[in-house]
Design a protein around this motif. Sequence first.
Motif, PDB file in Angstrom:
ATOM      1  N   VAL A   1     -85.058 -73.141 -90.991  1.00 12.91           N
ATOM      2  CA  VAL A   1     -86.257 -73.430 -90.369  1.00 12.91           C
ATOM      3  C   VAL A   1     -87.861 -73.956 -90.984  1.00 12.91           C
ATOM      4  O   VAL A   1     -87.371 -73.357 -91.874  1.00 12.91           O
ATOM      5  N   LEU A   2     -88.160 -74.906 -90.547  1.00 16.66           N
ATOM      6  CA  LEU A   2     -89.371 -75.611 -90.812  1.00 16.66           C
ATOM      7  C   LEU A   2     -90.605 -75.351 -90.206  1.00 16.66           C
ATOM      8  O   LEU A   2     -90.502 -75.827 -88.880  1.00 16.66           O
ATOM      9  N   LEU A   3     -90.913 -74.349 -90.907  1.00 16.19           N
ATOM     10  CA  LEU A   3     -92.711 -74.588 -89.933  1.00 16.19           C
ATOM     11  C   LEU A   3     -93.377 -75.185 -90.741  1.00 16.19           C
ATOM     12  O   LEU A   3     -94.535 -74.762 -91.376  1.00 16.19           O
ATOM     13  N   PRO A   4     -94.116 -76.233 -89.839  1.00 14.81           N
ATOM     14  CA  PRO A   4     -94.876 -77.467 -90.503  1.00 14.81           C
ATOM     15  C   PRO A   4     -96.521 -76.546 -90.778  1.00 14.81           C
ATOM     16  O   PRO A   4     -96.545 -77.406 -91.275  1.00 14.81           O
ATOM     17  N   ALA A   5     -96.707 -76.161 -89.822  1.00 16.68           N
ATOM     18  CA  ALA A   5     -98.568 -75.540 -89.748  1.00 16.68           C
ATOM     19  C   ALA A   5     -98.890 -74.469 -89.680  1.00 16.68           C
ATOM     20  O   ALA A   5     -98.495 -73.668 -88.986  1.00 16.68           O
ATOM     21  N   ILE A   6     -98.685 -73.646 -90.678  1.00 17.68           N
ATOM     22  CA  ILE A   6     -99.301 -71.938 -90.406  1.00 17.68           C
ATOM     23  C   ILE A   6     -99.908 -71.998 -91.361  1.00 17.68           C
ATOM     24  O   ILE A   6    -101.176 -72.495 -92.217  1.00 17.68           O
ATOM     25  N   GLU A   7    -100.604 -70.918 -90.939  1.00 18.18           N
ATOM     26  CA  GLU A   7    -102.323 -70.315 -91.981  1.00 18.18           C
ATOM     27  C   GLU A   7    -102.198 -69.323 -92.793  1.00 18.18           C
ATOM     28  O   GLU A   7    -102.833 -69.752 -94.070  1.00 18.18           O
ATOM     29  N   SER A   8    -101.214 -68.352 -93.175  1.00 14.16           N
ATOM     30  CA  SER A   8    -100.870 -67.526 -94.165  1.00 14.16           C
ATOM     31  C   SER A   8     -99.431 -67.322 -94.263  1.00 14.16           C
ATOM     32  O   SER A   8     -98.589 -67.591 -93.135  1.00 14.16           O
ATOM     33  N   ILE A   9     -98.981 -66.565 -95.422  1.00 15.18           N
ATOM     34  CA  ILE A   9     -97.624 -66.518 -95.661  1.00 15.18           C
ATOM     35  C   ILE A   9     -97.091 -65.554 -94.769  1.00 15.18           C
ATOM     36  O   ILE A   9     -96.519 -64.975 -94.130  1.00 15.18           O
ATOM     37  N   ALA A  10     -98.642 -64.787 -94.131  1.00 11.73           N
ATOM     38  CA  ALA A  10     -97.721 -63.532 -93.051  1.00 11.73           C
ATOM     39  C   ALA A  10     -97.065 -63.922 -91.936  1.00 11.73           C
ATOM     40  O   ALA A  10     -96.380 -63.641 -91.497  1.00 11.73           O
ATOM     41  N   ASP A  11     -97.913 -65.861 -91.359  1.00 12.70           N
ATOM     42  CA  ASP A  11     -97.537 -65.919 -90.579  1.00 12.70           C
ATOM     43  C   ASP A  11     -95.503 -66.176 -90.451  1.00 12.70           C
ATOM     44  O   ASP A  11     -95.032 -65.863 -89.590  1.00 12.70           O
ATOM     45  N   ALA A  12     -95.192 -66.881 -92.151  1.00 16.02           N
ATOM     46  CA  ALA A  12     -93.635 -66.770 -91.811  1.00 16.02           C
ATOM     47  C   ALA A  12     -92.353 -65.026 -91.526  1.00 16.02           C
ATOM     48  O   ALA A  12     -91.756 -66.166 -91.602  1.00 16.02           O
ATOM     49  N   GLU A  13     -93.518 -64.393 -92.474  1.00 18.68           N
ATOM     50  CA  GLU A  13     -92.729 -63.449 -92.330  1.00 18.68           C
ATOM     51  C   GLU A  13     -92.833 -63.213 -90.691  1.00 18.68           C
ATOM     52  O   GLU A  13     -91.557 -62.171 -91.186  1.00 18.68           O
ATOM     53  N   GLN A  14     -94.304 -63.194 -90.140  1.00 19.61           N
ATOM     54  CA  GLN A  14     -94.015 -62.239 -89.239  1.00 19.61           C
ATOM     55  C   GLN A  14     -92.347 -63.615 -88.095  1.00 19.61           C
ATOM     56  O   GLN A  14     -91.941 -62.655 -87.364  1.00 19.61           O
ATOM     57  N   VAL A  15     -92.470 -64.538 -88.192  1.00 18.49           N
ATOM     58  CA  VAL A  15     -90.906 -65.394 -87.782  1.00 18.49           C
ATOM     59  C   VAL A  15     -89.738 -65.145 -88.336  1.00 18.49           C
ATOM     60  O   VAL A  15     -88.605 -65.177 -87.755  1.00 18.49           O
ATOM     61  N   ALA A  16     -90.096 -64.703 -90.478  1.00 15.05           N
ATOM     62  CA  ALA A  16     -88.681 -64.117 -90.312  1.00 15.05           C
ATOM     63  C   ALA A  16     -88.215 -62.855 -89.096  1.00 15.05           C
ATOM     64  O   ALA A  16     -87.158 -63.088 -89.181  1.00 15.05           O
ATOM     65  N   SER A  17     -88.891 -61.902 -89.364  1.00 21.34           N
ATOM     66  CA  SER A  17     -89.195 -61.004 -89.226  1.00 21.34           C
ATOM     67  C   SER A  17     -87.942 -60.917 -87.783  1.00 21.34           C
ATOM     68  O   SER A  17     -87.431 -60.095 -87.169  1.00 21.34           O
ATOM     69  N   LYS A  18     -88.446 -61.763 -87.012  1.00 22.08           N
ATOM     70  CA  LYS A  18     -88.027 -61.812 -85.876  1.00 22.08           C
ATOM     71  C   LYS A  18     -86.598 -62.489 -85.504  1.00 22.08           C
ATOM     72  O   LYS A  18     -86.059 -62.117 -84.686  1.00 22.08           O
ATOM     73  N   ILE A  19     -86.588 -62.892 -86.562  1.00 26.13           N
ATOM     74  CA  ILE A  19     -85.251 -64.130 -86.803  1.00 26.13           C
ATOM     75  C   ILE A  19     -84.340 -63.197 -86.984  1.00 26.13           C
ATOM     76  O   ILE A  19     -83.207 -62.887 -86.065  1.00 26.13           O
ATOM     77  N   THR A  20     -84.841 -62.341 -87.825  1.00 23.87           N
ATOM     78  CA  THR A  20     -84.077 -60.566 -87.907  1.00 23.87           C
ATOM     79  C   THR A  20     -83.256 -60.401 -87.001  1.00 23.87           C
ATOM     80  O   THR A  20     -82.331 -59.336 -86.793  1.00 23.87           O
ATOM     81  N   ALA A  21     -84.538 -59.739 -85.974  1.00 25.28           N
ATOM     82  CA  ALA A  21     -84.110 -58.889 -85.006  1.00 25.28           C
ATOM     83  C   ALA A  21     -83.298 -59.496 -83.736  1.00 25.28           C
ATOM     84  O   ALA A  21     -82.837 -58.965 -83.834  1.00 25.28           O
ATOM     85  N   THR A  22     -84.293 -60.853 -83.920  1.00 19.17           N
ATOM     86  CA  THR A  22     -83.158 -61.470 -82.629  1.00 19.17           C
ATOM     87  C   THR A  22     -81.637 -61.408 -83.241  1.00 19.17           C
ATOM     88  O   THR A  22     -80.969 -61.834 -82.423  1.00 19.17           O
ATOM     89  N   LEU A  23     -81.270 -62.049 -84.047  1.00 21.36           N
ATOM     90  CA  LEU A  23     -79.473 -62.342 -84.924  1.00 21.36           C
ATOM     91  C   LEU A  23     -78.823 -60.881 -84.590  1.00 21.36           C
ATOM     92  O   LEU A  23     -77.972 -60.518 -85.309  1.00 21.36           O
ATOM     93  N   THR A  24     -79.458 -59.883 -85.059  1.00 14.61           N
ATOM     94  CA  THR A  24     -78.803 -58.678 -84.406  1.00 14.61           C
ATOM     95  C   THR A  24     -79.143 -57.709 -83.802  1.00 14.61           C
ATOM     96  O   THR A  24     -77.546 -57.541 -83.785  1.00 14.61           O
ATOM     97  N   GLN A  25     -78.879 -58.354 -82.818  1.00 15.52           N
ATOM     98  CA  GLN A  25     -78.319 -58.229 -81.030  1.00 15.52           C
ATOM     99  C   GLN A  25     -76.786 -59.421 -81.015  1.00 15.52           C
ATOM    100  O   GLN A  25     -76.626 -59.451 -81.386  1.00 15.52           O
ATOM    101  N   SER A  26     -75.848 -58.308 -80.118  1.00 18.34           N
ATOM    102  CA  SER A  26     -74.880 -58.459 -80.570  1.00 18.34           C
ATOM    103  C   SER A  26     -74.371 -59.973 -79.214  1.00 18.34           C
ATOM    104  O   SER A  26     -75.312 -60.242 -78.419  1.00 18.34           O
TER     105      SER A  26
END
Length: 624
Positions: free
Chosen positions: A538-563
């Motif tokens: 996943v390429l995030l081309p324009a983010i303000e801070s590292i926390a933005d990337a961590e938020q997307v990573a958390s969303k991805i791990t939560a999404t793929l945990t669903q069956s």
Amino acid sequence: MVALRAATSCLPHELERQRLLAASMRIGMMGMCAVTPLGAFWLVQLGSPWWACLWAAATCTSALLSKPLAIRVLRARSAQEALTAERIYAFKMLLSGGLWGGLALWPGASELDLLALGILQFLILIVSCVSLAASRHAFPLLLTSIVLPLTLRLLISPPAALPLISAGLVIAALVLAVGHFMLYRTVRRVVLRRQQRDSLAREQEALFHAASEGILLVREACIVKCNWQGAAMLGSSPEQIIGTTIGEWLHESTSWPHYLEDMRASFSLNERFGCIARLRKRDGECFFAELSANPLDADDLAAGVVLVTTDISVRLANEAALRSSEQRFRRLLSLSSDWYWEQDAEFRFTQLRGARMDDPFNTFAHTVGKLRWELDIVGVDEQRWATHRATLEAHLPFNDFTYQLRTRKGELRWLSVTGHPVHDEAGHFCGYHGIGTDITENIRQQERYHHLAHHDTLTGLPNRRLLMDRLDQSTALAKRNLRRVAVMLLDLDNFKVINDTDGHSTGDRVLVAVAERLRGAIREADTLSRLGGDEFVVLLPAIESIADAEQVASKITATLTQSLDIGGSTYVLGVSVGIAIYPDHTAMPDKLLSLADAAMYQAKQGGGNQYRLAQLNDQGQLPL
């Protein structure tokens, strides 16, 4: 006549039953002749020697009639003829049984004599029940003709034990009748099954020899079976080939062990073996053949290998001739076109001809008298038009002038035209003529190739090439705007278990579903790419801070945990995510992916289903 004979011919299983019936006739004849002296002796004991001789002669004559009837059954050319002979034989058995049964009515026979006669008749019936199992009617008639007179004698002169004797007689007759019927059905069933097996074997043999390819069965380098096509291919007959070694028919007689090694390698991978080999005919002439092999037992090639051979000498010769003539016709093919056009000295169309004047080409029907740039053409800017007009005004040839023309149906077609100037005998310019080609499909094909070159074939996501191109663009733009770029490398946890248990097709469906989940977890401006296997980026081309990337990573791990529900099965996956940030972790775009990969492995070693940020050591290098 042929149709009538085919309609009345015997079925194969009926022929087999007739052979059994003829054999039982001969056995019955010998058995009846053998037991006749016992009946004659019984009459002699009653004081009737002349009648004994006459009775024995009649009985033997009746028995000997079985031989011509057996011959007639064997030589029957139709089912009706065989059935007639069988009915005559059944009637003959009725007469034979009458001769034996009539003895029960002989005057002066005591109860003891009748008992001896009954035992003898019962033995005859037992033997006949088995020997006449191939005939449905012969034994019942024999049984009736023997038992009926004895029954009449019991009724006329009933003994003291009449009820017991009558019951025993009825039971014995029923047992023999039922036993014969069961034997008859068993014989019919056995004959039919045997004939079915023989018919199946003949069909398989016919299919084997009717195959258009040569088929050889090779066992321990020896040819044990060969069909007609394979023999004809080798210039011999099947009888001459069977028993020879396969090396005798190979151009290099010692190459068979090498073929066996290649076969073992292919069969171990559950693949079919195929190659092109050079074979030798019986007269020494060599030719090329395409070989394919199937083992009788993949684990033991000594059990036999079926070789299917196809003579491809003509095909190879044709391909060689085609390649040699390709260069010769290349110039001619380059001049081929979809239509021919002409223009006058003012560059107006005067003629359009060609086999393909249907849509979109019939659009040109109203273009006669017009200039090319007066048509509904798109995709050509003013500079290209100016260059084209300058070429025309200089009376120079032009090649592959491409543009898009809108048809009457509103469809845009890509066209390519080539033209040459025309001069009269005095050298004066008369106009242009040339050829035109519809290259729409070529353009679309190029677009498809471009898409395939930059996208994953399974999920349709951008591949590594397109990802790196977008990564370079994103980092260059982030450098100018003082923004950050995040690269997240995703690896599915325990995905290999799905491939191993449910197969790769199910695994591919899971990957497609995961790709859809990931698309919904990121923005449209972000790039989702598949590197291969179960790795995504996943390429995030324009983010303000590292926390933005961590938020997307958390969303991805939560999404793929669903069956995931795939094909009636439910799968629960996890994902390990590694994150690298530009320019915090590195200012080199090509190094971001390596940093994210190392961080992903740290997440996986930490138990999976989590994300980790990339870490550099004191020297600014990736940790081991």
